[in-house]
Design an enzyme around this catalytic site. Structure first.
Site, short mmCIF file in Angstrom:
data_model
loop_
_atom_site.label_atom_id
_atom_site.label_comp_id
_atom_site.label_asym_id
_atom_site.label_seq_id
_atom_site.Cartn_x
_atom_site.Cartn_y
_atom_site.Cartn_z
N CYS A 116 -5.45 -10.80 1.86
CA CYS A 116 -4.00 -10.75 1.80
C CYS A 116 -3.48 -11.63 2.93
CB CYS A 116 -3.50 -9.31 1.93
SG CYS A 116 -1.76 -9.10 1.46
N CYS A 118 -0.41 -10.62 4.75
CA CYS A 118 0.61 -9.93 5.54
C CYS A 118 0.23 -9.81 7.01
CB CYS A 118 0.90 -8.56 4.95
SG CYS A 118 -0.53 -7.47 4.80
N LYS A 192 -1.25 -1.76 -7.15
CA LYS A 192 -0.85 -1.43 -5.79
C LYS A 192 0.65 -1.19 -5.83
CE LYS A 192 -0.91 -3.16 -1.03
NZ LYS A 192 -1.32 -4.29 -0.15
N ARG A 202 0.41 0.05 8.20
CA ARG A 202 1.19 -1.10 8.66
C ARG A 202 1.25 -1.16 10.17
NH1 ARG A 202 5.86 -1.09 3.88
NH2 ARG A 202 4.44 -1.83 2.25
N GLU A 230 -1.09 -4.47 -15.77
CA GLU A 230 -1.65 -5.20 -14.63
C GLU A 230 -3.17 -5.14 -14.63
OE1 GLU A 230 -0.16 -7.10 -12.54
OE2 GLU A 230 1.95 -6.61 -12.81
N LYS A 245 -3.93 2.12 -6.09
CA LYS A 245 -3.55 2.40 -4.71
C LYS A 245 -2.05 2.70 -4.65
CE LYS A 245 -3.55 -0.03 -0.23
NZ LYS A 245 -3.99 -1.28 0.46
N TYR A 309 -10.53 6.82 4.71
CA TYR A 309 -10.76 7.06 6.14
C TYR A 309 -11.53 8.36 6.35
CZ TYR A 309 -7.10 3.58 6.02
OH TYR A 309 -6.37 2.45 5.73
#
Length: 324
Positions: A116, A118, A192, A202, A230, A245, A309
């Site tokens: 990505c 970002c 997503k 973020r 999608e 996600k 996680y």
């Protein structure tokens, strides 16, 4: 009468009847890699998750291996950012060095790399901006392909685009094939959603957009049928694994993917889901078993792969025999 017999069943009999099980091989563990040396610093918004510099990866990979985990997903923070996200595809970028280090420590660890823009762009959006400040989908494909190729060249085993640009799976597949990486699979963030569950991530990746939001290219959470569309596009473009996600609020989409696509289905148990459960357990609102129940729900809905996680925690529980 039947109900009373069920209530009298022993634990071993209940285990015999279990339809859904967790295995260590179900899990991919995310890692956040940062520039610098000697860094292992807990991420404030994600309890027990850390920013790691490349030189600290050896101990981390050895721990992961000792737990029986075989899969990691890498997210990187660059030394510098610009409008084109060039730190994402330079030879000695954070992720590129991390991949080489992990393969040096344990060549058998399967390294999945997030593709990505970002975290690399100065504006925090997932693509290149046009003169009006909007993401230019087609221009972005070139840069995503550069990032994907750079990851493959440094030894990444699976490429995982998370940007949600139209056509990016086809563009990345073409670039990989043309450069000899025909056997490098693509795990696509097919659905997503533009979700509020990403907040802690973020902060972890310093990737919040400086203006606007990502609703123009991430999926509207109102739309389940669009998510199927999608997935169909990504499958036709050459994706090897499809991901939904976030996970918990989108189990209906996971189930629909399982019913519609004959490909492995992954879910990302995202940062907000993780931290909410951790905080609820820590505060005593719910018991720790809620973590197991939530992960089982993802498998029961149809997920073959869980990016979480909780992967280390789950591996310990499975190794000990508590989760069977």
């Amino acid at each position: 009468m039947l109900r009373s017999r069920r209530l009298r069943q022993t634990e071993n009999l209940r285990r015999l009847r279990k339809e859904t099980h967790l295995h260590i091989d179900d899990f991919i563990y995310p890692l956040f890699i940062v520039p610098g040396e000697g860094i292992k610093k807990e991420i404030p918004s994600l309890k027990d998750q850390y920013h790691l510099s490349v030189d600290m990866l050896e101990a981390e990979i050895n721990e992961i291996t000792s737990l029986g985990l075989k899969y990691v997903m890498l997210f990187g923070l660059p030394e510098s950012k610009d409008e084109l996200g060039t730190s994402g595809f330079i030879e000695n970028g954070t992720i590129q060095r991390a991949v080489r280090k992990i393969k040096e420590v344990n060549p058998d660890i399967v390294v999945v790399t997030d593709v990505c823009m970002c975290e690399y762009t100065s504006h925090g959006h997932c693509g290149i901006l046009d003169d009006c400040g909007c993401v230019d989908n087609d221009c972005t494909l070139t840069y995503l392909s550069k990032i994907a190729l750079s990851h493959a060249q440094t030894g990444a085993d699976i490429i995982c685009p998370s940007d949600m640009m139209d056509g990016r799976v086809e563009a990345i597949r073409k670039t990989l094939d043309e450069n000899g990486f025909v056997n490098t699979p693509i795990l696509s963030h097919s659905s997503k959603f533009a979700s509020s569950y990403y907040g802690p991530f973020r902060e972890a990746c310093d990737s919040a957009p400086s203006h606007g939001n990502r609703k123009g290219y991430q999926l509207d959470f109102h739309n389940g049928r669009e998510a199927i569309m999608e997935g169909e596009f990504d499958m036709m473009e050459g994706a090897d694994i499809l991901m939904v996600k976030p996970a918990l609020a989108y189990l209906d989409v996971v189930k629909a993917y399982r019913e519609n696509f004959n490909l492995p289905i992954a879910v990302y148990n995202v940062s907000g889901e993780y931290q909410m459960l951790v905080s609820a357990v820590d505060s005593g609102i719910v018991c720790e078993d809620i973590i197991y129940e939530s992960l089982i729900a993802m498998k029961r809905a149809g997920a073959d792969i869980i990016v979480s996680y909780f992967a280390k925690y789950a591996a310990k529980k499975i190794q000990s025999g508590e989760w069977i």
